[in-house]
Scaffold this motif. Structure first.
Motif, PDB file in Angstrom:
ATOM      1  N   MET A   1       0.824  -1.212   0.000  1.00  0.00           N
ATOM      2  CA  MET A   1       0.000   0.000   0.000  1.00  0.00           C
ATOM      3  C   MET A   1       0.864   1.270   0.000  1.00  0.00           C
ATOM      4  N   ASN A   2       1.973   1.257   0.726  1.00  0.00           N
ATOM      5  CA  ASN A   2       2.865   2.420   0.705  1.00  0.00           C
ATOM      6  C   ASN A   2       3.410   2.659  -0.695  1.00  0.00           C
ATOM      7  N   PHE A   3       3.783   1.579  -1.377  1.00  0.00           N
ATOM      8  CA  PHE A   3       4.282   1.707  -2.742  1.00  0.00           C
ATOM      9  C   PHE A   3       3.196   2.271  -3.663  1.00  0.00           C
ATOM     10  N   LEU A   4       2.016   1.673  -3.652  1.00  0.00           N
ATOM     11  CA  LEU A   4       0.941   2.115  -4.542  1.00  0.00           C
ATOM     12  C   LEU A   4       0.463   3.533  -4.228  1.00  0.00           C
ATOM     13  N   ASN A   5       0.467   3.876  -2.954  1.00  0.00           N
ATOM     14  CA  ASN A   5       0.059   5.232  -2.567  1.00  0.00           C
ATOM     15  C   ASN A   5       1.127   6.275  -2.858  1.00  0.00           C
ATOM     16  N   SER A   6       2.357   5.827  -3.088  1.00  0.00           N
ATOM     17  CA  SER A   6       3.432   6.765  -3.412  1.00  0.00           C
ATOM     18  C   SER A   6       3.470   7.092  -4.901  1.00  0.00           C
ATOM     19  N   LYS A   7       2.744   6.351  -5.704  1.00  0.00           N
ATOM     20  CA  LYS A   7       2.685   6.566  -7.151  1.00  0.00           C
ATOM     21  C   LYS A   7       1.400   7.289  -7.515  1.00  0.00           C
ATOM     22  N   THR A   8       1.508   8.224  -8.454  1.00  0.00           N
ATOM     23  CA  THR A   8       0.331   8.990  -8.889  1.00  0.00           C
ATOM     24  C   THR A   8       0.111   8.807 -10.381  1.00  0.00           C
ATOM     25  N   LEU A   9      -1.034   9.298 -10.851  1.00  0.00           N
ATOM     26  CA  LEU A   9      -1.277   9.290 -12.279  1.00  0.00           C
ATOM     27  C   LEU A   9      -0.186  10.076 -13.011  1.00  0.00           C
ATOM     28  N   ALA A  10       0.261  11.155 -12.407  1.00  0.00           N
ATOM     29  CA  ALA A  10       1.328  11.960 -13.030  1.00  0.00           C
ATOM     30  C   ALA A  10       2.593  11.137 -13.208  1.00  0.00           C
ATOM     31  N   ASP A  11       2.918  10.296 -12.256  1.00  0.00           N
ATOM     32  CA  ASP A  11       4.098   9.445 -12.362  1.00  0.00           C
ATOM     33  C   ASP A  11       3.994   8.513 -13.559  1.00  0.00           C
ATOM     34  N   LEU A  12       2.800   7.977 -13.810  1.00  0.00           N
ATOM     35  CA  LEU A  12       2.624   7.038 -14.909  1.00  0.00           C
ATOM     36  C   LEU A  12       2.566   7.727 -16.265  1.00  0.00           C
ATOM     37  N   LEU A  13       2.135   8.974 -16.269  1.00  0.00           N
ATOM     38  CA  LEU A  13       2.098   9.722 -17.533  1.00  0.00           C
ATOM     39  C   LEU A  13       3.495  10.106 -17.964  1.00  0.00           C
TER      40      LEU A  13
END
Length: 133
Positions: free
Chosen positions: A121-133
Motif C-alpha cells: 500500500m505504501n508503494f501504490l500510494n506513493s505513485k500517482t497518475l502523473a508518475d505514470l504519464l
C-alpha cells in the motif's frame, strides 16, 4: 495479490482521462474506442469511479467524464482500492481477523502479512497518475 481486469481497466480509464484532459468532458465512446473496452464494462467501471468521487460526470451532447483533481493528486492505491476493495495478500489482513481465523491470537505469520500489505500500500500510494504519464 492479483489485480483484476476491473482494477487494471480503472487505472487505464483514469490515465486516458488524464492524457486527454483539455478541461472538457470526455465521452465514454471515445474512451471505449481508445482503450478497447466494451461500453457495458466501461459503464460499470466509470460508475464506481464516479460514485467514489474520482471523476465528475455530465449528461447531454457534450457530456461525459473528466478528472476532478490534478493528476498528481490521484494515488494509484486509491484507484485500485476503489475497484478491488482490498489488495491484501491474505484474507485476514485489513479485516476483522478474529472472525476469520480461530488462530488469530497465536498466528506467527500474521505480522509478516500485515507488513507485506503495508509495503504494497505504501508503494501504490506513493505513485500517482502523473508518475505514470
Amino acid at each position: 495479490m492479483m489485480i483484476s481486469t476491473k482494477g487494471r481497466y480503472a487505472l487505464n480509464i483514469m490515465l486516458d482521462l488524464a492524457k486527454h484532459d483539455d478541461g472538457s468532458y470526455i465521452s465514454l465512446k471515445d474512451i471505449s474506442d481508445r482503450q478497447e473496452i466494451s461500453m457495458k464494462y466501461l459503464e460499470a467501471i466509470i460508475a464506481k469511479l464516479s460514485k467514489g468521487g474520482l471523476v465528475d460526470s455530465a449528461r447531454g451532447k457534450s457530456g461525459g467524464y473528466k478528472l476532478n483533481r490534478r493528476v498528481d493528486e490521484y494515488s494509484i492505491g486509491e484507484i485500485l482500492i476503489l475497484t478491488e476493495k482490498t489488495l491484501a495478500p491474505v484474507a485476514c489482513v485489513g479485516y476483522d481477523c478474529e472472525n476469520l481465523c480461530d488462530r488469530h491470537s497465536s498466528c506467527l505469520t500474521r505480522p509478516m502479512w500485515n507488513e507485506l500489505n503495508e509495503v504494497i500500500m505504501n508503494f501504490l500510494n506513493s505513485k500517482t497518475l502523473a508518475d505514470l504519464l
